[in-house]
Design an enzyme around this catalytic site. Sequence first.
Site, PDB file in Angstrom:
ATOM      1  N   GLY A  28       0.802  -1.218   0.000  1.00 32.21           N
ATOM      2  CA  GLY A  28       0.000   0.000   0.000  1.00 32.21           C
ATOM      3  C   GLY A  28       0.831   1.263   0.000  1.00 32.21           C
ATOM      4  N   TYR A  29       0.131   2.388   0.289  1.00 32.87           N
ATOM      5  CA  TYR A  29       0.720   3.718   0.143  1.00 32.87           C
ATOM      6  C   TYR A  29       1.319   3.839  -1.260  1.00 32.87           C
ATOM      7  CZ  TYR A  29       1.594   8.243   1.999  1.00 32.87           C
ATOM      8  OH  TYR A  29       1.524   9.593   2.224  1.00 32.87           O
ATOM      9  N   LEU A  30       0.430   3.619  -2.214  1.00 33.79           N
ATOM     10  CA  LEU A  30       0.843   3.400  -3.602  1.00 33.79           C
ATOM     11  C   LEU A  30       1.428   4.650  -4.249  1.00 33.79           C
ATOM     12  CD1 LEU A  30      -2.230   1.270  -4.752  1.00 33.79           C
ATOM     13  CD2 LEU A  30      -0.056   0.479  -3.782  1.00 33.79           C
ATOM     14  N   GLU A  32       3.699   5.839  -8.216  1.00 36.77           N
ATOM     15  CA  GLU A  32       3.775   5.519  -9.653  1.00 36.77           C
ATOM     16  C   GLU A  32       4.469   4.185  -9.922  1.00 36.77           C
ATOM     17  OE1 GLU A  32       2.479   6.912 -12.335  1.00 36.77           O
ATOM     18  OE2 GLU A  32       1.443   8.384 -11.087  1.00 36.77           O
ATOM     19  N   HIS A  34       4.279   1.365  -8.093  1.00 39.23           N
ATOM     20  CA  HIS A  34       3.247   0.321  -7.965  1.00 39.23           C
ATOM     21  C   HIS A  34       2.304   0.366  -9.166  1.00 39.23           C
ATOM     22  CE1 HIS A  34       4.000   1.274  -3.532  1.00 39.23           C
ATOM     23  NE2 HIS A  34       4.239  -0.023  -3.567  1.00 39.23           N
ATOM     24  N   GLY A 144       8.752  -5.510  -8.654  1.00 42.64           N
ATOM     25  CA  GLY A 144       9.607  -4.429  -9.146  1.00 42.64           C
ATOM     26  C   GLY A 144      11.084  -4.770  -9.027  1.00 42.64           C
ATOM     27  N   GLN A 150      14.643  -9.296  -3.669  1.00 41.73           N
ATOM     28  CA  GLN A 150      13.296  -9.841  -3.481  1.00 41.73           C
ATOM     29  C   GLN A 150      12.797 -10.485  -4.777  1.00 41.73           C
ATOM     30  OE1 GLN A 150       9.929  -7.874  -1.284  1.00 41.73           O
ATOM     31  NE2 GLN A 150       9.341  -7.265  -3.343  1.00 41.73           N
ATOM     32  N   ARG A 184       8.621   4.757   1.402  1.00 41.24           N
ATOM     33  CA  ARG A 184       9.443   5.277   2.511  1.00 41.24           C
ATOM     34  C   ARG A 184       9.999   6.667   2.222  1.00 41.24           C
ATOM     35  NH1 ARG A 184      10.720  -0.598   3.206  1.00 41.24           N
ATOM     36  NH2 ARG A 184      10.077  -1.113   5.324  1.00 41.24           N
TER      37      ARG A 184
HETATM   38  P1  AMP Z   1       5.965  -2.545  -1.637  1.00 40.85           P
HETATM   39  O1  AMP Z   1       4.604  -1.951  -1.486  1.00 40.85           O
HETATM   40  O2  AMP Z   1       7.077  -1.613  -1.288  1.00 40.85           O
HETATM   41  O3  AMP Z   1       6.088  -3.905  -1.005  1.00 40.85           O
HETATM   42  O4  AMP Z   1       6.147  -2.788  -3.198  1.00 40.85           O
HETATM   43  C1  AMP Z   1       5.231  -3.579  -3.920  1.00 40.85           C
HETATM   44  C2  AMP Z   1       5.823  -3.910  -5.254  1.00 40.85           C
HETATM   45  O5  AMP Z   1       6.104  -2.709  -5.975  1.00 40.85           O
HETATM   46  C3  AMP Z   1       7.163  -4.666  -5.146  1.00 40.85           C
HETATM   47  O6  AMP Z   1       7.229  -5.655  -6.143  1.00 40.85           O
HETATM   48  C4  AMP Z   1       8.174  -3.582  -5.381  1.00 40.85           C
HETATM   49  O7  AMP Z   1       9.402  -4.045  -5.909  1.00 40.85           O
HETATM   50  C5  AMP Z   1       7.449  -2.731  -6.396  1.00 40.85           C
HETATM   51  N1  AMP Z   1       7.997  -1.378  -6.407  1.00 40.85           N
HETATM   52  C6  AMP Z   1       8.214  -0.577  -5.336  1.00 40.85           C
HETATM   53  N2  AMP Z   1       8.785   0.581  -5.735  1.00 40.85           N
HETATM   54  C7  AMP Z   1       8.930   0.510  -7.076  1.00 40.85           C
HETATM   55  C8  AMP Z   1       9.458   1.387  -8.073  1.00 40.85           C
HETATM   56  N3  AMP Z   1       9.961   2.579  -7.759  1.00 40.85           N
HETATM   57  N4  AMP Z   1       9.441   0.961  -9.354  1.00 40.85           N
HETATM   58  C9  AMP Z   1       8.936  -0.251  -9.688  1.00 40.85           C
HETATM   59  N5  AMP Z   1       8.427  -1.121  -8.798  1.00 40.85           N
HETATM   60  C10 AMP Z   1       8.425  -0.751  -7.507  1.00 40.85           C
END
Ligand code: AMP
Length: 277
Positions: A28-30, A32, A34, A144, A150, A184
């Site tokens: 969450g806290y989406l 661009e 995501h 991502g 990961q 973050r």
């Molecule tokens: P998170 O909410 O941080 O767990 O991220 C969810 C998914 O979005 C994960 O697969 C991340 O790698 C991907 N993600 C987070 N930040 C980015 C970014 N700047 N560009 C592309 N994918 C991202």
Amino acid sequence: MDVLSSLADLRAARLSLNGTVGLVPTMGYLHEGHLSLVSRAKAENQHVIVTIFVNPTQFGANEDLSKYPRDLERDLSLLRPLGVDLVWTPTAEVMYPPGYQTWVEVEALTSPLEGAMRPGHFRGVTTVVAKLFNATQPTKAYFGQKDAQQAAVIRRMAVDLNFPLEVIICPTTREADGLAMSSRNKYLSESERKGATVLFRALSAAKALYEGGERDAEKLRRKMKEVLVSEPLAQMQYVSCADYDSLQELDAVTGKALLSMAVYFGKTRLIDNFVLG
Ligand code: AMP
């Protein structure tokens, strides 16, 4: 767009989806970044499921679980225009009911880098992602490159556990000044936010050396450190130049490699990476 939180509701809704399903797991806290995964999933599948779950088991005791940013209404308003079929927002009780004691662990790939700095982190990640795969039964799942280790660990897990799906890794989305988008980033003060471009600058400087013909991995690591120390607000945790597949540190770059780093700005920990070759 259905927004569901129980497992029974998710299962019923999943059964009603015919054809291919793309899954985008998030905390969450989406932003661009995501949304780029969601758009790709939408383009490549008949249906899209997004999950939003701040997974407690992937946070260390001294990490930011309790203050991890959350804004479900804002997230849903960002997802609605993208044609998402289903958003699953399970609670911790749904994912980890009383008596829970089953874990998924990927071995060697989780030892270095983030795994070394965040003990237990990947055990939490692989366990929750395996559970999300089971619950949502996707055709393709989108992650991502921003979280490079990961991505590698999940790809390994999907193969090792015979999940009948394809893991798709999408490029890192960046702000105009190069900072990788991250939930973050919100923690950063104005001056930290300015200084945070140093990760991109350090990676770019090492990549430029590489493109100039440098293949000594230590020299690439040294270049990244040199740029990072030039930013007074940045506190380097590690820099790495590792083999892309094994994630082991390299002496010489001969094939595909991963430049990566973790850097603190105050209490905020940022990671970023570039792929070489
Ligand atoms: P998170 O909410 O941080 O767990 O991220 C969810 C998914 O979005 C994960 O697969 C991340 O790698 C991907 N993600 C987070 N930040 C980015 C970014 N700047 N560009 C592309 N994918 C991202």
